[in-house]
Design a protein around this motif. Structure first.
Motif, PDB file in Angstrom:
ATOM      1  N   LEU A   1       0.543  -1.319  -0.118  1.00  0.00           N
ATOM      2  CA  LEU A   1       0.508   0.061   0.176  1.00  0.00           C
ATOM      3  C   LEU A   1       0.933   0.953   0.058  1.00  0.00           C
ATOM      4  CD1 LEU A   1      -2.947   1.180   0.040  1.00  0.00           C
ATOM      5  CD2 LEU A   1      -2.373   0.969   3.054  1.00  0.00           C
TER       6      LEU A   1
ATOM      7  N   HIS B   1       0.943   4.352  -2.918  1.00  0.00           N
ATOM      8  CA  HIS B   1       0.810   5.724  -2.834  1.00  0.00           C
ATOM      9  C   HIS B   1       1.931   6.526  -3.081  1.00  0.00           C
ATOM     10  CE1 HIS B   1      -2.929   4.850  -1.446  1.00  0.00           C
ATOM     11  NE2 HIS B   1      -2.527   4.712   0.338  1.00  0.00           N
TER      12      HIS B   1
ATOM     13  N   GLY C   1     -10.589  10.680  -3.274  1.00  0.00           N
ATOM     14  CA  GLY C   1     -10.331  10.359  -2.545  1.00  0.00           C
ATOM     15  C   GLY C   1      -8.764   9.878  -2.765  1.00  0.00           C
TER      16      GLY C   1
ATOM     17  N   ALA D   1      -6.958   9.022   0.560  1.00  0.00           N
ATOM     18  CA  ALA D   1      -5.914   7.767   0.559  1.00  0.00           C
ATOM     19  C   ALA D   1      -4.318   8.566   0.971  1.00  0.00           C
ATOM     20  CB  ALA D   1      -6.239   7.226  -0.143  1.00  0.00           C
TER      21      ALA D   1
ATOM     22  N   TRP E   1      -2.914  10.598   4.414  1.00  0.00           N
ATOM     23  CA  TRP E   1      -3.629   9.756   5.183  1.00  0.00           C
ATOM     24  C   TRP E   1      -2.212   8.585   5.716  1.00  0.00           C
ATOM     25  CZ3 TRP E   1      -6.998  11.176   8.520  1.00  0.00           C
ATOM     26  CH2 TRP E   1      -6.544  10.397  10.532  1.00  0.00           C
ATOM     27  N   ALA E   2      -1.812   7.677   4.311  1.00  0.00           N
ATOM     28  CA  ALA E   2      -1.123   7.019   5.155  1.00  0.00           C
ATOM     29  C   ALA E   2       0.318   7.791   4.347  1.00  0.00           C
ATOM     30  CB  ALA E   2      -0.839   6.119   2.550  1.00  0.00           C
TER      31      ALA E   2
END
Length: 205
Positions: free
Chosen positions: A5, A9, A168, A172, A175-176
Motif C-alpha cells: 500500500l 501511494h 479520494g 488515501a 492519510w498513508a
C-alpha cells in the motif's frame, strides 16, 4: 500488505511531483467540443488533463495531511471543491464568463501545492470556501465549453464522478503519509506548486 500500500501511494506522489516538469502544458488544455458528449468522456477528462488531475488529488492530499483526526473534518476541502466546481460549470452553461480563468486555474495549483507543503490547518468552512473559489474557475472553463451541448449534464456528471475519485486518491495518499513519510508529501506539494507556478508564468507572460 502494508508495504504494498505504501509503495502504491509513493508512486502516485512521485507522479504528482513529476508534473512540475510539464511546463509546456497550458493551465486548461481543453478538448474539442465533439469529445464532450457523454458521461465517459466527462469522466475521462480530469483523468487525462494534468492540471485538473493534479489539482483534485492535491486537495485530497492537503485535507488528509491537515486534519487532526479521521472523520468529517477530512471532507470539507473535497466537498467544497466538488460542489463549487459544479456551481461554476452551471454558470458557464448559462453563458457567464469570468475574467482570468486560465491564470486562476494555474494559481489554484500553486496555492494548493503550498498548502500541502505547509500542512496548513484551517477551519472546515474556510477550507471548503478556499479551495472552492478556485473550483469555480475550473467549473466555468468546462461549462463554457459545454454550453449548447445536448449531453452537457451527462458530461458534467462524469467530470464530477472523476473529481470525487481523484479526491479520494489524494485523501488515501495523504492519510498513508501523515506520519511515516512526511518528506514525500512535502515533495509532492512542492511539485504541484512548481507546476502551478510555471503555468501561471506562462499565462501572465
Amino acid at each position: 500488505m502494508r508495504i504494498a500500500l505504501s509503495h502504491r501511494h509513493t508512486a502516485a506522489l512521485f507522479f504528482i511531483a513529476a508534473s512540475a516538469i510539464s511546463t509546456g502544458a497550458s493551465a486548461h488544455t481543453g478538448a474539442e467540443p465533439h469529445m464532450h458528449n457523454s458521461f465517459l468522456s466527462g469522466f475521462a477528462h480530469p483523468l487525462f488533463g494534468m492540471d485538473h488531475l493534479v489539482a483534485m488529488v492535491a486537495v485530497g492530499l492537503w485535507s488528509a495531511l491537515a486534519a487532526r483526526r479521521a472523520g468529517p473534518e477530512l471532507l470539507w476541502g473535497p466537498v467544497g471543491f466538488a460542489a463549487l466546481l459544479l456551481a461554476g460549470a452551471v454558470l458557464g452553461l448559462q453563458g457567464v464568463a469570468l475574467p482570468a480563468v486560465e491564470p486562476m486555474i494555474a494559481a489554484s495549483l500553486l496555492t494548493t501545492g503550498l498548502l500541502v507543503v505547509s500542512r496548513l490547518r484551517v477551519p472546515g468552512t474556510v477550507a471548503a470556501l478556499g479551495v472552492g473559489v478556485f473550483a469555480v474557475f475550473h467549473g466555468v472553463a468546462h461549462g463554457v465549453e459545454l454550453a449548447g451541448s445536448d449531453s452537457a449534464w451527462q458530461t458534467l456528471a462524469g467530470m464530477l464522478a472523476a473529481t470525487v475519485l481523484l479526491h479520494g486518491v489524494g485523501l488515501a495518499a495523504g492519510w498513508a503519509l501523515r506520519e511515516r513519510s512526511v518528506w514525500m508529501a512535502r515533495l509532492a506539494g512542492a511539485g504541484v506548486a512548481a507546476f502551478g507556478g510555471a503555468l501561471l508564468l506562462q499565462q501572465v507572460a
